[in-house]
Motif scaffolding. Structure first.
Motif, short mmCIF file in Angstrom:
data_model
loop_
_atom_site.label_atom_id
_atom_site.label_comp_id
_atom_site.label_asym_id
_atom_site.label_seq_id
_atom_site.Cartn_x
_atom_site.Cartn_y
_atom_site.Cartn_z
N PRO A 21 7.93 -0.38 3.01
CA PRO A 21 9.20 -0.64 2.30
C PRO A 21 9.08 -0.29 0.83
N LYS A 22 10.04 0.49 0.33
CA LYS A 22 9.95 0.97 -1.05
C LYS A 22 10.73 0.12 -2.05
N ASP A 23 11.74 -0.63 -1.60
CA ASP A 23 12.60 -1.38 -2.53
C ASP A 23 12.60 -2.87 -2.24
N ILE A 167 -3.92 -2.29 0.87
CA ILE A 167 -3.01 -1.15 0.86
C ILE A 167 -2.70 -0.75 -0.57
N ASN A 168 -2.58 0.53 -0.81
CA ASN A 168 -2.27 1.04 -2.14
C ASN A 168 -0.87 0.58 -2.55
N PRO A 169 -0.72 -0.15 -3.67
CA PRO A 169 0.61 -0.61 -4.11
C PRO A 169 1.60 0.52 -4.34
N LEU A 170 1.12 1.72 -4.65
CA LEU A 170 2.04 2.84 -4.89
C LEU A 170 2.86 3.16 -3.64
N LEU A 171 2.35 2.82 -2.47
CA LEU A 171 3.07 3.09 -1.23
C LEU A 171 4.29 2.20 -1.07
N PHE A 172 4.38 1.15 -1.89
CA PHE A 172 5.51 0.22 -1.82
C PHE A 172 6.57 0.50 -2.89
#
Length: 564
Positions: A21-23, A167-172
């Motif tokens: 999830p991005k947002d 997990i890499n935070p950039l993926l969120f």
């Protein structure tokens, strides 16, 4: 046909990403997001597990929950992550907030109640789902510098709640808060001769010269070799907002246009952390502090981020064949640095021989190994090491010489020392110490049965028996004996130990246990009078400190305080 299909599958699925999830998640601080450390960055004995967010070089910034959820774990420690909060979210992810100065509201009350119940500052708690519910944007703590932090900042992580993989935070979607138009910086490319091969007339690793080309790529000096070789690089990354050196997100090598070795920092497990010592040229790191990431494996290891072909990244240089080797180093934003390395078959005799291995004993990494001399025994279980090597082992003047720390150790091994020189009344003060290069000794947890001492360690080096009969030191900067402390909010003492180190400390006011917070960096313990244990008028304070072999010191004083 099988070979072609394999490479097609490899190139298409090399770094497939799960959708995240991005947002959904907010930000944990209300200042611009600047990194002092990114996900996967190379650290001693581990890959960095999240973001290190700068906090304006100070403590006390508000830390916010990034989404609804509940506090699932609390760990208060004097080392590691210091004071840390874990929040489980309903979408299957967990966020982690570390090095906190203090927690807030109901969380703080919950922790303090448990600390007084267990009579311990260091504590680990697992609240139930309905005990500490959290809303997005709620202040959960103030940022700090606790644990093994080397300066004020917030360590922020994402984990899969079920598997606990990080997990890499950039993926969120956090990439939207970071501007990065800078390519990764490759400071060095090395070529490694393998299995007796020579490279450019040398049987030792060589640093290749890099020339910047008009198209922005780099061309390395030509590699002349025969047989098996491998490559390694030293690389860092910068963004437009931060000043720190971050780790590269993705590194991929190609041989004649086909991928043969690569890794990308999206997600991995904590069990894999120590494999960093197999991925880098560990010996070079210990000698020079330069971390060179190897793009090959001579002995495969189980690091899930690695994607490789059947050669494990090793290039076999044969006559009458053309070899074009390429390395691409990328950040999360797609900025890429490319290095081309021309390789040519050559049978010119080596001028520089391989470094001589001085070890007398051959270690097979895949098997158990045991060595004994005089009164000392060392047992290495299978897979203690990543690769076979020749090891130095000796005992002289009651010191165990166990090779040196340039060979990485993956899992614990056992040292046993039998000794009759200490009388029975002294043996409980004896432990197995490791000896640093400067001669300083450090405590290792040691068990004893009669005159046999045993410890488990994770580093080669020098070891010996040491005895500690000196009790810890307890002091207070300004004496409070007989004084009124009505204006003070806290009470602070210094505790230290010159031998085996502090194991425990306990404070009492008028016979009641009180909470002291311990900061190992300053060696200070602090009690907050707001805990409500202090009474009107006279108060008797007692502090007991015990070291790791049982030596103890008791500090007592009396002070006065008015609550009005």
């Amino acid at each position: 046909m099988r070979f072609v299909v394999f490479f097609l599958f490899f190139s298409c699925s090399i770094f497939s990403q799960q959708e995240y999830p991005k947002d959904y998640f907010g930000v944990p601080l209300d200042i611009p997001m600047k990194l002092s450390g990114n996900f996967g960055e190379l650290r001693p004995n581990h890959f960095h597990a999240g973001f290190d967010l700068t906090t304006l070089a100070k403590e006390g910034l508000k830390v916010y929950a990034v989404a609804d959820g509940y506090v699932s774990r609390i760990k208060i420690s004097t080392y590691g992550n210091g004071s840390a909060i874990y929040i489980n979210h309903p979408n299957g992810f967990t966020t982690v907030y570390c090095h906190l100065q203090r927690t807030s509201g109901a969380i703080a009350d919950y922790i303090k109640k448990a600390q007084y119940k267990e009579k311990s500052f260091e504590i680990e708690l697992f609240p139930k789902q309905n005990e500490l519910e959290i809303k997005k944007g709620q202040v959960i703590a103030l940022s700090g510098n606790t644990g093994s932090s080397e300066g004020p900042h917030l360590h922020f992580e994402f984990r899969d709640t079920k598997t606990e993989k990080i997990i890499n935070p950039l993926l969120f979607g956090y990439d939207q808060f970071i501007k990065d138009t800078k390519k990764p910086l490759v400071s060095a490319v090395y070529v490694y001769p393998l299995e007796g091969t020579s490279v450019n007339q040398s049987k030792r690793p060589l640093l290749l010269n890099l020339s910047l080309q008009k198209d922005g790529t780099y061309l390395a000096s030509k590699v002349l070799a025969n047989g098996k070789i491998g490559f390694g690089i030293s690389a860092v990354d910068y963004d437009n907002l931060s000043y720190g050196k971050n780790g590269a997100y993705k590194i991929q090598s190609y041989l004649n246009g086909k991928p043969n070795f690569g890794f990308q920092f999206d997600t991995y497990s904590f069990d894999e952390m120590r494999y960093i010592n197999a991925l880098i040229d560990y010996s070079r790191y210990k000698k020079t502090y330069q971390r060179v990431q190897k793009l090959f494996m001579t002995s495969p290891f189980n690091l899930s981020i690695l994607k490789t072909d059947e050669t494990n990244g090793i290039v076999t240089v044969l006559p009458n064949l053309t070899f074009a080797y390429r390395i691409e180093v990328s950040d999360f934003f797609g900025n890429t640095t490319t290095i081309s390395v021309p390789i040519q078959y050559d049978i010119t005799a080596a001028i520089v021989d391989a470094a001589v291995e001085e070890g007398k004993y051959y270690i097979k990494a895949g098997k158990d190994n045991m060595f004994a001399k005089d009164n000392m025994t060392v047992f290495f279980p299978a897979k203690t090491f990543y690769e076979d090597f020749n090891m130095n082992f000796d005992v002289r003047n009651q010191i165990l010489y166990l090779h040196d720390d340039t060979v990485p150790v993956h899992s614990s091994f056992t040292i046993t020392i039998e000794d009759d020189t200490f009388t029975e009344d002294k043996r409980d003060k004896v432990y197995i110490a490791d000896i640093a290069k400067n001669g300083r000794i450090s405590y290792n947890y040691t068990t004893r049965k009669d005159n046999v001492f045993t410890t488990r360690v994770k580093s080669l080096g020098n070891y010996k028996l040491a005895i500690d009969t000196t009790p810890p030191a307890v002091s207070i900067r300004n004496s409070v004996e007989g004084k009124w402390l009505s204006a003070q909010k806290t009470l602070q003492l210094s505790i230290s130990d010159s031998g085996s180190g502090i194991k425990s400390y306990n404070g009492y006011l008028n016979g009641n246990w009180i909470l002291f917070q311990y900061d190992h960096k300053t060696r200070k313990i602090t009690h907050d009078f707001s805990d409500g244990i202090v009474v009107e008028g006279a108060n008797d304070l007692k502090v007991e400190v015990v070291d790791n072999v049982g030596n103890s010191t008791t500090f007592e004083t009396r002070f006065f305080r008015s609550q009005k």
